[in-house]
Design an enzyme around this catalytic site. Structure first.
Site, short mmCIF file in Angstrom:
data_model
loop_
_atom_site.label_atom_id
_atom_site.label_comp_id
_atom_site.label_asym_id
_atom_site.label_seq_id
_atom_site.Cartn_x
_atom_site.Cartn_y
_atom_site.Cartn_z
N TYR A 51 31.78 -23.05 79.79
CA TYR A 51 30.63 -21.92 79.45
C TYR A 51 31.44 -20.70 79.24
CZ TYR A 51 26.13 -24.06 79.87
OH TYR A 51 24.91 -24.72 79.81
N GLU A 53 29.36 -17.41 78.34
CA GLU A 53 28.23 -16.49 77.65
C GLU A 53 29.11 -15.08 77.69
OE1 GLU A 53 27.70 -18.79 79.98
OE2 GLU A 53 25.36 -19.38 80.03
N ASP A 197 22.69 -15.75 52.48
CA ASP A 197 22.86 -16.75 53.16
C ASP A 197 23.75 -17.79 52.18
OD1 ASP A 197 23.08 -19.43 54.20
OD2 ASP A 197 20.80 -19.65 54.62
N THR A 223 26.74 -21.58 57.26
CA THR A 223 27.15 -22.67 57.95
C THR A 223 28.75 -22.66 57.82
OG1 THR A 223 26.35 -24.05 56.21
CG2 THR A 223 24.83 -24.02 58.33
N LYS A 226 29.85 -27.06 55.15
CA LYS A 226 29.60 -27.69 53.75
C LYS A 226 30.98 -27.43 52.91
CE LYS A 226 24.74 -26.80 54.23
NZ LYS A 226 24.14 -25.93 55.47
N ARG A 232 30.49 -28.51 62.38
CA ARG A 232 29.24 -28.21 62.33
C ARG A 232 29.14 -26.80 63.13
NH1 ARG A 232 26.59 -32.18 59.77
NH2 ARG A 232 24.69 -30.70 59.93
#
Ligand code: DSN
Length: 416
Positions: A51, A53, A197, A223, A226, A232
């Site tokens: 974790y 954060e 985008d 993203t 692609k 991902r």
């Protein structure tokens, strides 16, 4: 025997089947690709356990010395790759990146202009069924009815009339080059921010095979899986002036703990994309799409806008008298994986569609070139002209499987 095969043979068997599927079929979904063995290794690394954060040097939990190192490396590589002031590499998906970009810069009710979903836009660019369409006042723009391409003069007139706070450029089913300089001029003329985008074309931008939005956009979302061929996930790039607002909008604004394993894999992918080999790959993706487009048109298919400038082709299946859904399913039966799509001014529902979206990125990752594109086009035309012919489908499926097995798949056939 791997740990997974020993402890969970059920899941191991399913993954093994998926590996075979990815080797034996022709992956032509324009948004998919094959991540390298190194990207997959980083994705499956011990960073899954952590974790983190916050941001490097300002975390809410202890034990983040190595998380800080890998996130800083990913940020530095993203900035070098795309030539931007600021990079946030924490967004877990394109939709979350877009949400954070809106949250950083506008208020609910503000006006946003984005390309309509049924014309090639994305859900998060203002579809009424998405948070973007529910929270903001969306004024969709369209492509020109005749050319099926963006008409910058029409977009300018519309923007001056509705005075949006944000204009979104960058699409999921638009086969043509985007003139980001022209979009920046329109945004400046109406006092809007330009948000690009670039999810679909990020790899082409990284490799110099498409105009970069970096000099023109206030913020860029993308993203990473692609044409960029990473894990991902997603990122947001911006000018320095928006850095703080974007970081706050990602965390704590819209996300909790960052996926450190994905961030490590993004660092690997950005490193790969900085190489001359990736540059050559990006140009080959575009060349292969053009070859494929020419061969499909020679075989009697009509392509939306008459061709392609990028990695993507949108075929109008009306030319062969079938729907996009029927085309998608017939090709799937033959081992060629694509997706149905609406075309501009489609008369069919989005679940059926008249279009078929095809991409060259994954096949190019298997080192295929012009000869292979022409062979693949011939199979596609053969199946689409006889979509009900079980014999044709089965013959093509066997030919495709034998052909595909001869081409190495990054991350699968070269994995140790
Ligand atoms: N699902 C992606 C695509 O296929 O383009 C967009 O989110």
């Amino acid at each position: 025997m791997s740990a997974l095969e020993r402890t969970d043979p059920d899941v191991a068997a399913i993954i093994a089947d998926e590996r075979v599927r990815q080797v034996e079929t022709l992956e032509m979904i324009a948004s998919e690709n094959y991540a390298s063995a190194a990207v997959l290794e980083a994705t499956g690394s011990v960073f899954t356990n952590k974790y983190a954060e916050g941001y490097s040097g300002k975390r809410y939990y202890a034990g983040n010395v190595h998380s800080d190192r890998v996130e800083t490396l990913a940020i530095d590589r993203a900035k070098a790759l795309f030539g931007v002031d600021h990079a946030n590499v924490q967004p877990t998906s394109g939709a979350e990146a877009n949400m954070a970009a809106y949250f950083a810069t506008i208020e609910p009710g503000d006006t946003v202009m984005g390309l309509s979903l049924d014309q090639g836009g994305h859900l998060t660019h203002g579809s009424p069924v998405n948070f973007s369409g529910r929270l903001y006042t969306i004024v969709p723009y369209t492509v020109d009815r005749e050319t099926e391409m963006l008409d910058m003069a029409a977009i300018r007139r519309q923007a001056l009339e509705c005075r949006p706070k944000i204009i979104v450029a960058g699409y999921t089913a638009y086969p043509r080059a985007i003139d980001f300089a022209a979009f920046a001029e329109v945004a400046a003329a109406c006092g809007a921010l330009l948000m690009v985008d670039m999810s679909h074309i990020a790899g082409l931008v990284a490799g110099g095979a498409h105009m970069s939005p970096a000099p023109y956009a206030d913020m860029i979302t993308s993203t990473t899986h692609k044409t960029l061929r990473g894990p991902r996930g997603a990122l947001i790039l911006s000018k320095a002036a928006l850095a703080e607002a974007i970081d706050k909008a990602v965390f704590p604004g819209t996300q909790g703990g960052p996926h450190m394993h994905s961030i490590a894999a993004k660092a690997v992918a950005f490193g790969e994309a900085l190489t001359p080999q990736f540059r050559a790959y990006a140009h080959k993706v575009v060349e292969n799409a053009a070859t494929l487009a020419d061969a499909l048109m020679a075989g009697g298919l009509r392509l939306v806008s008459g061709g392609t400038d990028n990695h993507l082709i949108l075929a109008d299946c009306n030319a062969v008298g079938i729907s996009g859904l029927k085309a998608q399913n017939a090709l799937q039966g033959a081992g060629i994986i694509t997706n149905k799509n609406t075309i501009p001014n489609d008369t069919r529902s989005p679940f059926v569609g008249s279009g078929l979206r095809l991409g060259s990125a994954a096949l190019t990752s298997r080192a295929m070139g012009g000869d292979e594109m022409r062979r693949v086009a011939a199979w596609i035309v053969r199946v689409l002209k006889d979509p009900d012919g079980d014999g044709v489908r089965e013959t093509v499926r066997q030919e495709v499987a034998e052909f595909a097995r001869a081409y190495p798949v990054p991350g699968i056939t070269d994995a140790v």
